[in-house]
Structure formats: C-alpha cells, structure tokens
Design a protein around this motif. Structure first.
Motif, PDB file in Angstrom:
ATOM      1  N   LYS A 159       0.827  -1.197   0.000  1.00  0.00           N
ATOM      2  CA  LYS A 159       0.000   0.000   0.000  1.00  0.00           C
ATOM      3  C   LYS A 159       0.871   1.260   0.000  1.00  0.00           C
ATOM      4  O   LYS A 159       0.602   2.212  -0.729  1.00  0.00           O
ATOM      5  N   HIS A 162       2.560   1.565  -3.373  1.00  0.00           N
ATOM      6  CA  HIS A 162       1.603   1.994  -4.391  1.00  0.00           C
ATOM      7  C   HIS A 162       1.384   3.495  -4.338  1.00  0.00           C
ATOM      8  O   HIS A 162       1.399   4.196  -5.363  1.00  0.00           O
ATOM      9  N   LYS A 163       1.190   4.017  -3.122  1.00  0.00           N
ATOM     10  CA  LYS A 163       0.979   5.454  -2.976  1.00  0.00           C
ATOM     11  C   LYS A 163       2.195   6.243  -3.439  1.00  0.00           C
ATOM     12  O   LYS A 163       2.073   7.263  -4.119  1.00  0.00           O
ATOM     13  N   LEU A 166       2.433   6.289  -7.190  1.00  0.00           N
ATOM     14  CA  LEU A 166       1.514   7.259  -7.776  1.00  0.00           C
ATOM     15  C   LEU A 166       2.054   8.676  -7.641  1.00  0.00           C
ATOM     16  O   LEU A 166       1.915   9.501  -8.554  1.00  0.00           O
ATOM     17  N   MET A 179      -0.909   4.941 -15.223  1.00  0.00           N
ATOM     18  CA  MET A 179      -1.383   4.988 -13.834  1.00  0.00           C
ATOM     19  C   MET A 179      -2.497   3.979 -13.607  1.00  0.00           C
ATOM     20  O   MET A 179      -2.565   3.342 -12.554  1.00  0.00           O
ATOM     21  N   ARG A 180      -3.385   3.805 -14.602  1.00  0.00           N
ATOM     22  CA  ARG A 180      -4.438   2.799 -14.460  1.00  0.00           C
ATOM     23  C   ARG A 180      -3.851   1.399 -14.399  1.00  0.00           C
ATOM     24  O   ARG A 180      -4.337   0.534 -13.663  1.00  0.00           O
ATOM     25  N   GLU A 183      -2.603   0.870 -10.901  1.00  0.00           N
ATOM     26  CA  GLU A 183      -3.700   0.616  -9.966  1.00  0.00           C
ATOM     27  C   GLU A 183      -4.270  -0.784 -10.154  1.00  0.00           C
ATOM     28  O   GLU A 183      -4.622  -1.463  -9.185  1.00  0.00           O
ATOM     29  N   ARG A 184      -4.367  -1.240 -11.430  1.00  0.00           N
ATOM     30  CA  ARG A 184      -4.890  -2.592 -11.682  1.00  0.00           C
ATOM     31  C   ARG A 184      -3.969  -3.638 -11.095  1.00  0.00           C
ATOM     32  O   ARG A 184      -4.415  -4.629 -10.504  1.00  0.00           O
ATOM     33  N   ALA A 186      -1.988  -3.273  -8.524  1.00  0.00           N
ATOM     34  CA  ALA A 186      -2.134  -3.223  -7.067  1.00  0.00           C
ATOM     35  C   ALA A 186      -3.385  -3.964  -6.616  1.00  0.00           C
ATOM     36  O   ALA A 186      -3.378  -4.662  -5.597  1.00  0.00           O
ATOM     37  N   THR A 187      -4.484  -3.825  -7.396  1.00  0.00           N
ATOM     38  CA  THR A 187      -5.716  -4.553  -7.046  1.00  0.00           C
ATOM     39  C   THR A 187      -5.508  -6.054  -7.149  1.00  0.00           C
ATOM     40  O   THR A 187      -5.960  -6.825  -6.293  1.00  0.00           O
TER      41      THR A 187
END
Length: 212
Positions: A159, A162-163, A166, A179-180, A183-184, A186-187
């Motif tokens: 986490k 990830h931040k 970004l 960026m998407r 995020e994908r 990380a999910t």
C-alpha cells in the motif's frame, strides 16, 4: 542520513547472523543471546524512527527513494523480531515439556492390590507421543502466525509503495493509462494476498480440527 542508513543496515545484518546461532546455543547461554538480540532490534527501531524523519527532509527528487529504503529496513527488522518471538515460544514449550517429563519420571506409582499394575513404559511412551503431537501443532501454528504476519506486513508495504509510485508518477507526468495499469496491478496483488490469507486460515483450521 546515509551514514545512519548504512549503520542501521549493518546492524540488521549482524542480527541476522546472530539469529542463526540460536539453535546451536546451549541452554545456559541462550537467554543471554535472546536478550542481546532483543536489545539490538530495539536499537534498530530507534534508528528507523530517526531515519524516517531524515527521509522526510530530503529534497523532493530524492525523498521518495529515501522513504522506500527506510521502509525496506523496517520490513526486514520486523521479520527478525517475529522470528525471535517464535523461537522463544518454542523454547518455552520445550522447557515446560521437559519439566513435565521429569516430574512424571520421579513420580512414585503405587497399587491397591496384587492384581493391579501400571504399565509405566507404555504410559511414558504415550506421554512422549502426546508431547510430540502438541509440539508439532505449536510449530504449525507458529508457522501459520508467521505467514499471516508476513502477509500483513507485505500488504502494508504494498500500500505504501503503491501510494509512493503514484506520487512519483504524478511528479514525472506519466500518462493516465500507465497509472491505471499500476492501480490494476495493485488490485490484483491485493486479491492474491487475501486469497493467501484465506488458504492459510483454512489450512490451520483443518490442522487444528483433525490433529488437535
């Protein structure tokens, strides 16, 4: 900051080396080694608090990298502390079992009549088997606890990473598509971590249900 970082990293490596001596240390000295390891890890955490402050004061172009390096040191020492706690738990269990075995060996068995006898050898063997089974359960539970702790630490690290990624991406002006994708990913990592935790819990439940 660099001097304190390298000093802390060296201390972590020294603790890792000493951890390898725990299993080979005799009973009279193991307490001293455990106390030394505990004191060293406490000192490392104190240095990490100082490093976090220094990292936040780094120039913007170096701040993210400095925080990531500090997070990695924190992750390493947390695992060392967990390993030390697990070793102490296993040692306490072994010592308790040895005391119980000595009490059983020194106990005087009596009979009420000539036809009654106590199969001491079989009783001792059964007691030894029960202790071995309990020790195996403790080891499994300790391993499961270590895995869960590791997964929680990894989730926290992911986490934070990830931040920070970004933030770096915003600084570098990366595209929304990249960026998407971040995020994908990380999910997906989050679902993998949750699945691993569920499998670990199911495994521990089955072990306790069928071997306990």
């Amino acid at each position: 900051m660099e001097t304190l970082y390298h000093q802390t990293n060296k201390q972590i490596q020294e603790v890792q080396s000493l951890m390898g001596n725990l299993e080979r240390t005799d009973r009279q000295s193991v307490h001293l080694l455990e106390n030394e390891l505990q004191a060293r890890t406490d000192q490392i955490f104190t240095h990490l608090e100082r490093l976090e402050i220094l990292a936040s004061k780094e120039p913007p172009n170096r701040r993210q990298n400095a925080k990531l390096r500090v997070d990695q040191l924190k992750y390493d020492v947390q695992h060392l502390r967990t390993a030390l706690q697990n070793f102490q738990h296993r040692r306490y269990d072994r010592e308790a079992q040895e005391r119980e075995r000595e009490e059983l060996m020194s106990r005087t068995f009596t009979t009420n009549d000539a036809d009654t006898s106590i199969p001491i050898d079989e009783t001792l063997q059964l007691n030894s088997n029960l202790h071995n089974a309990h020790r195996g359960m403790d080891d499994l539970l300790g391993s499961g606890s270590s895995i869960l702790n590791g997964l929680r630490d990894q989730r926290s690290t992911l986490k934070g990473t990830h931040k920070k990624m970004l933030d770096v991406a915003n600084m570098l002006g990366l595209s929304n598509t990249v960026m998407r994708l971040i995020e994908r990913r990380a999910t997906q990592d989050k679902f993998i971590m949750i699945g691993g935790m569920l499998l670990t819990c199911v495994f521990m439940f089955l072990v306790i249900r069928y071997l306990g």
